[in-house]
Design a protein around this motif. Structure first.
Motif, PDB file in Angstrom:
ATOM      1  N   PHE A 112      87.519  33.002 -66.158  1.00  0.00           N
ATOM      2  CA  PHE A 112      88.345  32.709 -64.987  1.00  0.00           C
ATOM      3  C   PHE A 112      87.504  32.173 -63.840  1.00  0.00           C
ATOM      4  CE2 PHE A 112      91.878  35.178 -66.828  1.00  0.00           C
ATOM      5  CZ  PHE A 112      92.915  34.331 -66.479  1.00  0.00           C
ATOM      6  N   PHE A 113      86.299  32.722 -63.678  1.00  0.00           N
ATOM      7  CA  PHE A 113      85.474  32.255 -62.571  1.00  0.00           C
ATOM      8  C   PHE A 113      85.147  30.769 -62.701  1.00  0.00           C
ATOM      9  CE2 PHE A 113      81.185  31.037 -61.349  1.00  0.00           C
ATOM     10  CZ  PHE A 113      81.355  31.039 -59.977  1.00  0.00           C
ATOM     11  N   TYR A 114      84.686  30.354 -63.886  1.00  0.00           N
ATOM     12  CA  TYR A 114      84.328  28.939 -64.048  1.00  0.00           C
ATOM     13  C   TYR A 114      85.565  28.052 -63.900  1.00  0.00           C
ATOM     14  CZ  TYR A 114      79.675  30.220 -65.690  1.00  0.00           C
ATOM     15  OH  TYR A 114      78.402  30.695 -65.759  1.00  0.00           O
ATOM     16  N   LEU A 115      86.654  28.502 -64.473  1.00  0.00           N
ATOM     17  CA  LEU A 115      87.889  27.718 -64.407  1.00  0.00           C
ATOM     18  C   LEU A 115      88.346  27.529 -62.957  1.00  0.00           C
ATOM     19  CD1 LEU A 115      90.340  26.443 -65.830  1.00  0.00           C
ATOM     20  CD2 LEU A 115      91.313  28.712 -66.026  1.00  0.00           C
ATOM     21  N   LEU A 116      88.436  28.638 -62.222  1.00  0.00           N
ATOM     22  CA  LEU A 116      88.982  28.573 -60.868  1.00  0.00           C
ATOM     23  C   LEU A 116      88.029  27.865 -59.909  1.00  0.00           C
ATOM     24  CD1 LEU A 116      90.529  32.151 -60.686  1.00  0.00           C
ATOM     25  CD2 LEU A 116      91.768  29.987 -60.713  1.00  0.00           C
ATOM     26  N   SER A 117      86.732  28.199 -59.997  1.00  0.00           N
ATOM     27  CA  SER A 117      85.800  27.531 -59.087  1.00  0.00           C
ATOM     28  C   SER A 117      85.692  26.054 -59.443  1.00  0.00           C
ATOM     29  CB  SER A 117      84.423  28.215 -59.129  1.00  0.00           C
ATOM     30  OG  SER A 117      83.902  28.160 -60.445  1.00  0.00           O
ATOM     31  N   GLY A 118      85.751  25.751 -60.724  1.00  0.00           N
ATOM     32  CA  GLY A 118      85.682  24.346 -61.132  1.00  0.00           C
ATOM     33  C   GLY A 118      86.863  23.560 -60.599  1.00  0.00           C
ATOM     34  N   LEU A 119      88.039  24.123 -60.735  1.00  0.00           N
ATOM     35  CA  LEU A 119      89.236  23.409 -60.280  1.00  0.00           C
ATOM     36  C   LEU A 119      89.237  23.263 -58.756  1.00  0.00           C
ATOM     37  CD1 LEU A 119      91.221  22.597 -62.515  1.00  0.00           C
ATOM     38  CD2 LEU A 119      92.884  23.965 -61.286  1.00  0.00           C
ATOM     39  N   HIS A 120      88.773  24.310 -58.074  1.00  0.00           N
ATOM     40  CA  HIS A 120      88.654  24.218 -56.616  1.00  0.00           C
ATOM     41  C   HIS A 120      87.682  23.101 -56.255  1.00  0.00           C
ATOM     42  CE1 HIS A 120      86.846  25.329 -52.688  1.00  0.00           C
ATOM     43  NE2 HIS A 120      88.105  25.598 -52.388  1.00  0.00           N
ATOM     44  N   GLY A 121      86.590  23.027 -56.998  1.00  0.00           N
ATOM     45  CA  GLY A 121      85.601  21.977 -56.747  1.00  0.00           C
ATOM     46  C   GLY A 121      86.176  20.585 -56.977  1.00  0.00           C
ATOM     47  N   VAL A 122      86.966  20.441 -58.015  1.00  0.00           N
ATOM     48  CA  VAL A 122      87.589  19.135 -58.290  1.00  0.00           C
ATOM     49  C   VAL A 122      88.480  18.723 -57.119  1.00  0.00           C
ATOM     50  CG1 VAL A 122      89.275  17.952 -59.734  1.00  0.00           C
ATOM     51  CG2 VAL A 122      87.481  19.325 -60.790  1.00  0.00           C
ATOM     52  N   HIS A 123      89.207  19.676 -56.568  1.00  0.00           N
ATOM     53  CA  HIS A 123      90.066  19.341 -55.429  1.00  0.00           C
ATOM     54  C   HIS A 123      89.246  18.956 -54.205  1.00  0.00           C
ATOM     55  CE1 HIS A 123      93.282  21.056 -57.877  1.00  0.00           C
ATOM     56  NE2 HIS A 123      94.080  20.347 -57.112  1.00  0.00           N
ATOM     57  N   LEU A 124      88.106  19.642 -54.031  1.00  0.00           N
ATOM     58  CA  LEU A 124      87.250  19.272 -52.903  1.00  0.00           C
ATOM     59  C   LEU A 124      86.633  17.894 -53.143  1.00  0.00           C
ATOM     60  CD1 LEU A 124      86.126  20.135 -50.202  1.00  0.00           C
ATOM     61  CD2 LEU A 124      84.221  21.220 -51.365  1.00  0.00           C
ATOM     62  N   ALA A 125      86.248  17.616 -54.379  1.00  0.00           N
ATOM     63  CA  ALA A 125      85.681  16.301 -54.693  1.00  0.00           C
ATOM     64  C   ALA A 125      86.700  15.205 -54.400  1.00  0.00           C
ATOM     65  CB  ALA A 125      85.243  16.245 -56.155  1.00  0.00           C
ATOM     66  N   GLY A 126      87.965  15.477 -54.746  1.00  0.00           N
ATOM     67  CA  GLY A 126      89.024  14.522 -54.405  1.00  0.00           C
ATOM     68  C   GLY A 126      89.112  14.339 -52.899  1.00  0.00           C
ATOM     69  N   GLY A 127      88.978  15.447 -52.176  1.00  0.00           N
ATOM     70  CA  GLY A 127      88.980  15.366 -50.719  1.00  0.00           C
ATOM     71  C   GLY A 127      87.831  14.510 -50.216  1.00  0.00           C
ATOM     72  N   LEU A 128      86.675  14.593 -50.902  1.00  0.00           N
ATOM     73  CA  LEU A 128      85.517  13.804 -50.469  1.00  0.00           C
ATOM     74  C   LEU A 128      85.765  12.305 -50.655  1.00  0.00           C
ATOM     75  CD1 LEU A 128      82.573  16.062 -51.616  1.00  0.00           C
ATOM     76  CD2 LEU A 128      83.028  15.243 -49.294  1.00  0.00           C
ATOM     77  N   VAL A 129      86.547  11.951 -51.666  1.00  0.00           N
ATOM     78  CA  VAL A 129      86.903  10.531 -51.821  1.00  0.00           C
ATOM     79  C   VAL A 129      87.709  10.080 -50.599  1.00  0.00           C
ATOM     80  CG1 VAL A 129      88.172   8.872 -53.215  1.00  0.00           C
ATOM     81  CG2 VAL A 129      86.890  10.703 -54.331  1.00  0.00           C
ATOM     82  N   ALA A 130      88.692  10.909 -50.229  1.00  0.00           N
ATOM     83  CA  ALA A 130      89.481  10.592 -49.037  1.00  0.00           C
ATOM     84  C   ALA A 130      88.578  10.553 -47.807  1.00  0.00           C
ATOM     85  CB  ALA A 130      90.583  11.628 -48.857  1.00  0.00           C
ATOM     86  N   TRP A 131      87.621  11.473 -47.760  1.00  0.00           N
ATOM     87  CA  TRP A 131      86.664  11.524 -46.642  1.00  0.00           C
ATOM     88  C   TRP A 131      85.897  10.200 -46.560  1.00  0.00           C
ATOM     89  CZ3 TRP A 131      81.227  11.590 -47.373  1.00  0.00           C
ATOM     90  CH2 TRP A 131      80.471  11.861 -46.242  1.00  0.00           C
ATOM     91  N   GLY A 132      85.462   9.701 -47.715  1.00  0.00           N
ATOM     92  CA  GLY A 132      84.732   8.428 -47.735  1.00  0.00           C
ATOM     93  C   GLY A 132      85.578   7.297 -47.160  1.00  0.00           C
ATOM     94  N   MET A 133      86.863   7.288 -47.495  1.00  0.00           N
ATOM     95  CA  MET A 133      87.723   6.226 -46.972  1.00  0.00           C
ATOM     96  C   MET A 133      87.981   6.418 -45.490  1.00  0.00           C
ATOM     97  SD  MET A 133      90.207   6.278 -50.239  1.00  0.00           S
ATOM     98  CE  MET A 133      91.063   4.744 -50.049  1.00  0.00           C
TER      99      MET A 133
END
Lengths: 206, 585
Positions: free
Chosen positions: A131-152
């Motif tokens: 659960f830890f890897y799954l949840l932290s990984g998915l949270h990270g993916v959402h933040l990475a998506g946010g970073l794309v928006a941040w770049g724009m």
């Protein structure tokens, strides 16, 4: 995620005199992400009730990463406040700093993964690890998506003072960051801090 | 409301930006529709192959047990997710929402385009599973672990992985699309288009989209966790288990948890498909019977109530999985309660038809056919909603008959009706009427011939999901004759869909010109300055709405319909009339 990113991309184009759609779109998107994580946590708490549950150790890195994300969110808040007061330099500084800290958070999370794996808490080693890897990984993916928006957003805030367009993008970024921070604090609490017995007591009485 | 300045609206000129990488909701709608129809044809062929085995067991050597289960699985999954969901939301939703609410396009055109391409990717990944070693998964469309990822189930090497990955990609696409539809309805309605003036089609798609946004995460969660169990060796859903004589390293997971997550998505999914169908049928019936819809406000609230209730009935799919009897009682009760708003809708359709001027055009035939099949399927749902009746029937053909009537045939009839109805707006031409009627009657009567006998097979106790029925003493030999009959009917219905395809292609190029409003309908999409509507839909000025969508046969009017953007006095729904009355006094 590309959803958030693209929502931002189009956000400035309030068309035909309509109110901007960026804000409600982000709210709806955050609603969807909330439901997503609520489902994961539902599964997590059910699993926690089984007799073989063993919690992961709380390494110092977890605290460090949480602090980084907190600072990242604060920096974006600063950018937003500066933008609202028309201070372009402050807005850009806050924006850059917030993004850098978010990147540091992601790097820290990867480092935490390596540390835990080295300590024999690999992903398949037990339910809490999985659960830890799954949840932290998915949270990270959402933040990475946010970073794309941040770049724009960085591109959008440009060089000609604070535009309504640029400010809106910064505000949306900040709001999404606060949301991801809150989400992480919930995950952090449920994964590491609140004792399982307490969680189960609350959830079974409800 | 000026149109000129907005930068997104310069019209694309090259073929590629116009028809392929298009950000125009109308083109994206057609892309979604054609892709969904194509993949639906694959699922149709699979169902016919399945029927060949059931009707004439062992006669076709290439259909072995493994292939049979792969056909069953892919047929179900494609029909429910990749055809029905995609076509109603991505196809009808994309085309109709902006036009019906008077917008120039979706609020996020780029996101809309991405949604289609990501959907296409999901379809391609799924189709790729036909070509990997071991073939596609044969785990049944519900993909229940542990069997779905263990050896012995066809496609447990690669097929299941591609299946899950494809679903996850689909959910991303559906979320991108869904965000657009919801925000467009909330933010981009033209002047005068209040929520309570929206056509029921938009209401149905709107509520279904919200449901999709809330329900798909649950499928995403179960999909990701199952994928982890399969590829990374976690034990989210996998208990300690011995497979083919070997103890596996899984331990401690809960297969039932998967079922809860899956059906928390799976039941709302039924209504994600049904609500757009309800909406479209309401508009078809009102338009083609030249009468206002009976009880518009009630219809809207019924849609909302069904949407909400459908989130608290999921465990009625799991009565046979074992649960606390109080739990079962709760879910049986909620299941029966949801029949109330649904019945209200059926009454209102019938009351709309009552004393109206029914035009038996092809869309209308499909709409009336839907009321019939939906009623039959809904009634057997009342049987199955009761735990004590469900348990003996759950694993029989009775359930197959029930859900095919209620969520297979019914929504498909609406899709056909909708395509015949809106085709003239999309292409500017009418579809061939004779071929349309042939298509309707064979499909409508044929589906009854297929599914009605299945109820009796089910009551006889014939188990579903089986590959062959040798050596089951309790199944009489006559059941096999019935099965052969069903198979012949299924083949005829399958082949008849070619008539529809021919009609679709032929009419696109050779159909009779339709004019801008062939059905003399009130809703905005029929009032566009050009047919098919140009880029930006409305030319120089967006329409302004003055009334609800159902001003048909208003006494004292020159025409028997008043378009929503007509400013002429009179008509309107009860609320409008009351408001007008207040103004006068």
């Amino acid at each position: 995620m590309s959803v958030a990113q693209s929502a931002r991309h189009d956000a400035g184009g309030a068309r035909d005199g309509m109110p901007s759609a960026g804000k409600p779109a982000l709210w709806v998107f955050m609603g969807v992400v909330t439901v997503l994580f609520a489902q994961f946590l539902h599964a997590y708490i059910v699993r926690m009730g089984y007799a073989d549950w063993q919690r992961l150790p709380t390494l110092p890195t977890v605290w460090l990463n949480t602090a980084l994300l907190l600072l990242s969110s604060a920096a974006l808040q600063w950018a937003q406040v500066a933008g609202r007061h028309g201070r372009r330099a402050g807005m850009r500084a806050g924006l850059f700093l917030g993004g850098a800290l978010a990147l540091a958070f992601l790097a820290g999370q990867l480092w935490l993964w390596r540390q835990l794996t080295a300590l024999d808490y690999a992903i398949a080693s037990g339910p809490a690890s999985s659960f830890f890897y799954l949840l932290s990984g998915l949270h990270g993916v959402h933040l990475a998506g946010g970073l794309v928006a941040w770049g724009m957003t960085i591109r959008r805030v440009g060089h000609n003072g604070v535009t309504a367009d640029g400010l809106l993008a910064v505000e949306l970024c900040a709001r999404y960051w606060h949301f991801l921070l809150a989400l992480w604090l919930v995950l952090f609490g449920l994964l590491f801090i609140v004792p399982p017995a307490t969680i189960l007591a609350i959830c079974s009485s409800a | 409301m000026a149109y000129s300045s907005a930068e997104q609206h310069h019209e694309p000129h090259s073929f590629w930006t116009r028809y392929v990488w298009s950000q125009d909701h109308k083109v994206i709608a057609v892309q979604y529709t054609l892709t969904a129809i194509a993949v639906g044809l694959v699922a149709l062929v699979l169902s016919n192959l399945m029927r060949l085995q059931l009707g004439f067991p062992g006669r076709f050597a290439f259909i072995d047990a493994n292939h049979y289960y792969q056909y069953v699985t892919l047929h179900g999954m494609i029909m429910v997710v990749y055809l029905l969901t995609a076509l109603f939301l991505g196809g009808f939703g994309n085309y109709l929402i902006p036009l019906m609410v008077g917008a120039r396009d979706m609020v996020f055109p780029l996101l809309n385009m991405l949604s289609y391409w990501v959907y296409l990717l999901a379809v391609l990944v799924l189709m790729a599973s036909f070509f990997v070693p071991g073939g596609p998964t044969g785990a049944g469309w519900t993909l229940y672990p542990p069997q779905s990822i263990l050896p012995g189930t066809p496609g447990s090497d690669w097929g299941i992985i591609l299946m899950l990955v494809s679903l996850l990609i689909f959910i991303v696409a559906a979320t991108m699309g869904g965000l657009n539809y919801v925000i467009t309805v909330l933010q981009a309605r033209t002047r005068g288009m209040t929520l309570m003036r929206m056509p029921l089609t938009v209401w149905g798609i709107f509520v279904a989209t919200i449901m999709a946004l809330l329900a798909f995460p649950s499928l995403f969660v179960s999909g990701v966790m199952l994928l982890f169990d399969k590829t990374l060796g976690t034990s989210f859903f996998m208990p300690a288990i011995v497979s083919m004589g070997q103890a596996l390293s899984y331990k401690g997971g809960s297969p039932i948890l998967f079922q809860h997550l899956f059906w928390f998505f799976g039941h709302p999914e039924v209504y994600i498909v049904a609500l757009p169908a309800f909406g479209i049928v309401s508009d078809l019936i009102s338009t083609h019977s030249r009468k206002k819809i009976f009880g518009y406000h009630m219809m809207v609230w019924a849609i909302v109530a069904i949407g909400a209730l459908s989130f608290v009935v999921w465990a009625h799919h799991m009565f046979v999985s074992g649960m606390n009897p109080y739990f079962g009682f709760f879910f049986a009760t909620t299941t029966l309660i949801i029949a109330v708003p649904t019945a209200i809708k059926v009454y209102n359709w019938v009351l709309t038809l009552w004393n109206s001027s029914i035009h038996l055009s092809v869309p209308m035939l499909f709409a009336i056919g839907f009321i019939s099949t939906f009623l039959i399927g809904g009634l057997t749902g009342l049987f199955l909603g009761n735990v004590s009746v469900d348990i003996p029937l759950s694993n029989t053909y009775f359930v197959v008959a029930h859900f095919h009537m209620v969520m297979g045939v019914s929504p498909i009839l609406v899709i056909f009706g909708g395509i015949y109805h809106w085709f003239p707006k999309v292409t500017g031409r009418l579809m061939n009427d004779t071929l349309g009627k042939l298509h309707f009657w064979v499909t409508f009567l044929g589906t009854y011939a297929i599914y009605f006998p299945m109820h009796y097979l089910g009551i006889l106790g014939m188990p579903r999901r089986y590959y062959a029925y040798d050596n089951y003493a309790f199944i009489p030999a006559s059941a096999q004759q019935l099965n052969a009959f069903i198979t012949v009917a299924a083949l005829i219905v399958g082949v008849t869909q070619l008539v529809f395809l021919y009609n679709l292609v032929h009419s696109t190029f050779r159909g009779r010109p339709a004019g801008s409003n062939p059905w003399r309908a009130t809703t905005l999409e029929w009032q566009t300055p050009d047919t098919p509507p140009g880029h930006g839909n409305w030319g120089a000025e967006q329409p302004e709405v003055h009334r609800w969508a159902y001003d048909y046969s208003v006494p004292g009017m020159a025409q028997d319909f008043v378009p929503q953007n007509s400013a002429v006095a009179g008509g309107g729904d009860d609320h409008d009339q009351k408001a007008a009355g207040r103004k006068k006094t």
